[in-house]
Design a protein around this motif. Structure first.
Motif, PDB file in Angstrom:
ATOM      1  N   LYS A  56       3.901  22.477 -16.085  1.00  0.00           N
ATOM      2  CA  LYS A  56       4.782  23.856 -16.108  1.00  0.00           C
ATOM      3  C   LYS A  56       5.809  24.001 -17.434  1.00  0.00           C
ATOM      4  N   CYS A  57       6.232  23.017 -17.685  1.00  0.00           N
ATOM      5  CA  CYS A  57       7.190  22.956 -18.801  1.00  0.00           C
ATOM      6  C   CYS A  57       6.629  23.219 -20.120  1.00  0.00           C
ATOM      7  N   TRP A  58       5.529  22.175 -20.252  1.00  0.00           N
ATOM      8  CA  TRP A  58       4.654  22.271 -21.622  1.00  0.00           C
ATOM      9  C   TRP A  58       4.128  23.648 -21.705  1.00  0.00           C
ATOM     10  N   ALA A  59       3.697  24.302 -20.450  1.00  0.00           N
ATOM     11  CA  ALA A  59       2.911  25.680 -20.664  1.00  0.00           C
ATOM     12  C   ALA A  59       3.972  26.896 -21.044  1.00  0.00           C
ATOM     13  N   GLY A  83      -7.001  25.009 -23.349  1.00  0.00           N
ATOM     14  CA  GLY A  83      -7.038  23.983 -24.613  1.00  0.00           C
ATOM     15  C   GLY A  83      -5.561  23.342 -24.651  1.00  0.00           C
ATOM     16  N   THR A  84      -4.537  24.121 -24.487  1.00  0.00           N
ATOM     17  CA  THR A  84      -3.301  23.421 -24.605  1.00  0.00           C
ATOM     18  C   THR A  84      -2.961  22.587 -23.461  1.00  0.00           C
ATOM     19  N   ILE A  85      -3.135  23.147 -22.208  1.00  0.00           N
ATOM     20  CA  ILE A  85      -2.974  22.382 -21.030  1.00  0.00           C
ATOM     21  C   ILE A  85      -3.934  20.900 -21.005  1.00  0.00           C
ATOM     22  N   LEU A  86      -4.857  21.192 -21.603  1.00  0.00           N
ATOM     23  CA  LEU A  86      -5.656  19.932 -21.684  1.00  0.00           C
ATOM     24  C   LEU A  86      -5.292  18.764 -22.520  1.00  0.00           C
ATOM     25  N   VAL A  87      -4.489  19.127 -23.388  1.00  0.00           N
ATOM     26  CA  VAL A  87      -3.738  18.287 -24.566  1.00  0.00           C
ATOM     27  C   VAL A  87      -2.693  17.540 -23.629  1.00  0.00           C
ATOM     28  N   TYR A  88      -2.100  18.584 -22.835  1.00  0.00           N
ATOM     29  CA  TYR A  88      -0.864  17.690 -22.277  1.00  0.00           C
ATOM     30  C   TYR A  88      -1.537  16.974 -21.315  1.00  0.00           C
ATOM     31  N   ARG A  89      -2.301  17.201 -20.321  1.00  0.00           N
ATOM     32  CA  ARG A  89      -2.936  16.212 -19.427  1.00  0.00           C
ATOM     33  C   ARG A  89      -3.673  14.988 -19.823  1.00  0.00           C
ATOM     34  N   ILE A 103       0.888  -1.221  -0.086  1.00  0.00           N
ATOM     35  CA  ILE A 103      -0.266  -0.198  -0.023  1.00  0.00           C
ATOM     36  C   ILE A 103       0.983   1.178  -0.001  1.00  0.00           C
ATOM     37  N   SER A 104       2.162   1.259   0.691  1.00  0.00           N
ATOM     38  CA  SER A 104       2.798   2.390   1.025  1.00  0.00           C
ATOM     39  C   SER A 104       3.601   2.710  -0.587  1.00  0.00           C
ATOM     40  N   VAL A 105       3.941   1.497  -1.316  1.00  0.00           N
ATOM     41  CA  VAL A 105       4.665   1.776  -2.489  1.00  0.00           C
ATOM     42  C   VAL A 105       3.666   2.151  -3.528  1.00  0.00           C
ATOM     43  N   PHE A 106       2.237   2.038  -3.329  1.00  0.00           N
ATOM     44  CA  PHE A 106       1.278   2.126  -4.380  1.00  0.00           C
ATOM     45  C   PHE A 106       1.139   3.786  -4.276  1.00  0.00           C
ATOM     46  N   LEU A 107       0.738   4.305  -2.795  1.00  0.00           N
ATOM     47  CA  LEU A 107       0.901   5.588  -2.496  1.00  0.00           C
ATOM     48  C   LEU A 107       1.964   6.357  -2.860  1.00  0.00           C
ATOM     49  N   PHE A 108       3.018   5.871  -3.081  1.00  0.00           N
ATOM     50  CA  PHE A 108       4.224   6.624  -3.244  1.00  0.00           C
ATOM     51  C   PHE A 108       4.307   6.739  -4.825  1.00  0.00           C
ATOM     52  N   ALA A 109       3.988   5.948  -5.490  1.00  0.00           N
ATOM     53  CA  ALA A 109       3.800   5.925  -6.986  1.00  0.00           C
ATOM     54  C   ALA A 109       2.814   6.876  -7.370  1.00  0.00           C
ATOM     55  N   TYR A 110       1.618   6.736  -6.642  1.00  0.00           N
ATOM     56  CA  TYR A 110       0.440   7.972  -7.193  1.00  0.00           C
ATOM     57  C   TYR A 110       0.772   9.118  -6.907  1.00  0.00           C
ATOM     58  N   SER A 111       1.398   9.456  -5.757  1.00  0.00           N
ATOM     59  CA  SER A 111       1.914  10.729  -5.177  1.00  0.00           C
ATOM     60  C   SER A 111       2.877  11.377  -6.109  1.00  0.00           C
ATOM     61  N   THR A 112       3.648  10.351  -6.777  1.00  0.00           N
ATOM     62  CA  THR A 112       4.922  10.955  -7.497  1.00  0.00           C
ATOM     63  C   THR A 112       4.275  11.234  -8.916  1.00  0.00           C
ATOM     64  N   MET A 113       3.403  10.323  -9.420  1.00  0.00           N
ATOM     65  CA  MET A 113       2.641  10.731 -10.710  1.00  0.00           C
ATOM     66  C   MET A 113       2.045  12.164 -10.580  1.00  0.00           C
ATOM     67  N   ILE A 114       1.401  12.335  -9.478  1.00  0.00           N
ATOM     68  CA  ILE A 114       0.573  13.573  -9.472  1.00  0.00           C
ATOM     69  C   ILE A 114       1.494  14.726  -9.473  1.00  0.00           C
ATOM     70  N   SER A 115       2.561  14.515  -8.681  1.00  0.00           N
ATOM     71  CA  SER A 115       3.777  15.545  -8.646  1.00  0.00           C
ATOM     72  C   SER A 115       4.409  15.926 -10.056  1.00  0.00           C
ATOM     73  N   TRP A 116       4.691  14.662 -10.704  1.00  0.00           N
ATOM     74  CA  TRP A 116       5.526  14.955 -11.896  1.00  0.00           C
ATOM     75  C   TRP A 116       4.441  15.317 -12.939  1.00  0.00           C
ATOM     76  N   SER A 117       3.259  15.242 -12.842  1.00  0.00           N
ATOM     77  CA  SER A 117       2.217  15.548 -13.735  1.00  0.00           C
ATOM     78  C   SER A 117       2.435  17.421 -13.685  1.00  0.00           C
ATOM     79  N   TYR A 118       2.629  17.762 -12.499  1.00  0.00           N
ATOM     80  CA  TYR A 118       2.609  19.341 -12.558  1.00  0.00           C
ATOM     81  C   TYR A 118       3.947  19.732 -13.016  1.00  0.00           C
ATOM     82  N   TYR A 119       5.076  19.141 -12.782  1.00  0.00           N
ATOM     83  CA  TYR A 119       6.345  19.501 -13.159  1.00  0.00           C
ATOM     84  C   TYR A 119       6.236  19.854 -14.879  1.00  0.00           C
ATOM     85  N   GLY A 120       5.858  18.726 -15.377  1.00  0.00           N
ATOM     86  CA  GLY A 120       5.632  18.517 -16.918  1.00  0.00           C
ATOM     87  C   GLY A 120       4.612  19.579 -17.376  1.00  0.00           C
TER      88      GLY A 120
END
Length: 276
Positions: free
Chosen positions: A195-198, A206-212, A176-193
């Protein structure tokens, strides 16, 4: 992918939906979710590690001796010269992201009058991840005998085996801990990407929606692909991030030093408001 045939893509879709619900809400929702998941994840892991070490207090001196002795053997020295440059850096980045410039994107969104103060807060992350949690994991792996037991496997499997020797039910908690770590990591890195995409393609909705949408598609693909391919691809991309970031860090070092000296001077003179 998952070992159950045909199940990987279903898991990927469910995971993509879970990530999508959060990232569509923006940085505030991302922060609200991660600030709850990450402390819980770390707390459970550290508590279990402390329990095992307290139950094996007599073995800790020997474990420390093994770690130090093996680190300074000739074989470790020769292997370490290459390992630190390649494998060590890759695993260190996976541990705390230090040196690749990703965490700075999240910290730049913090509301603060003193950027240096936020930078100091950011320094705590690699300390907690690597110095505290990784050291605890290493001691657990050694005192349990997992490090030289072929049955323990490697990586997460070895850690799982090590914890299981003392706490039989902990593999479930670790999963469960590893799953939560992976989940939180995906969320965090989606934000990093995002900002770079923007920065590259604009901040229009519309541009941000394409990235997501692209990000969520890759979440599904990551669940289907083999773990080895995912890790190799991640290592390559992270390495490509490290070079320009390290170069930028060297160039900006005099600026950072000047700002730090200014901040430290204000702190020593008591110019900051103290909250009680």
């Amino acid at each position: 992918g998952l070992e159950i045939p045909g199940f990987g893509w279903i898991f990927g879709i469910v995971l993509a939906a879970m990530v999508g619900v959060v990232i569509i809400g923006g940085i505030k929702r991302i922060g609200n979710v991660t600030e709850k998941i990450i402390p819980l994840m770390c707390g459970i892991y550290v508590l279990a590690g402390l329990v095992i070490l307290l139950l094996s207090l007599d073995k800790i001196p020997g474990a420390i001796n093994v770690i130090i002795t093996e680190a300074f053997t000739f074989q470790a020295g020769v292997g370490g010269f290459v390992g630190v440059a390649v494998q060590g850096i890759k695993r260190a980045v996976f541990s705390n992201e230090a040196g690749i410039g990703s965490a700075a994107i999240a910290h730049s969104a913090a509301k603060t009058d003193e950027p240096v103060r936020e930078g100091i807060v950011a320094l705590l992350e690699p300390f907690i991840d690597t110095v505290v949690i990784c050291t605890m994991t290493a001691l657990v792996v050694v005192v349990s005998g997992a490090y030289d037991n072929p049955a323990a496997g490697s990586g997460v499997a070895m850690t799982n085996w090590a914890f299981e020797q003392t706490i039989s039910w902990f593999p479930l908690v670790l999963g469960i801990s590893v799953f939560l770590f992976a989940y939180s990591t995906m969320i965090s890195w989606s934000y990093y990407g995002e900002k770079c995409w923007a920065f590259l393609f604009g901040r229009e909705p519309g541009t941000i929606l394409v990235y997501r949408a692209i990000f969520l598609v890759f979440v599904v693909l990551g669940s289907i692909a083999s773990l080895g391919n995912v890790i190799d691809f991640s290592d390559l991309m992270i390495l490509s991030m490290a070079f320009p970031n390290i170069l930028g860090g060297i160039i900006l070092a005099p600026v950072v030093r000047k700002r730090l000296d200014t901040y430290w001077g204000k702190l020593q003179r008591g110019e900051f408001k103290v909250y009680k």
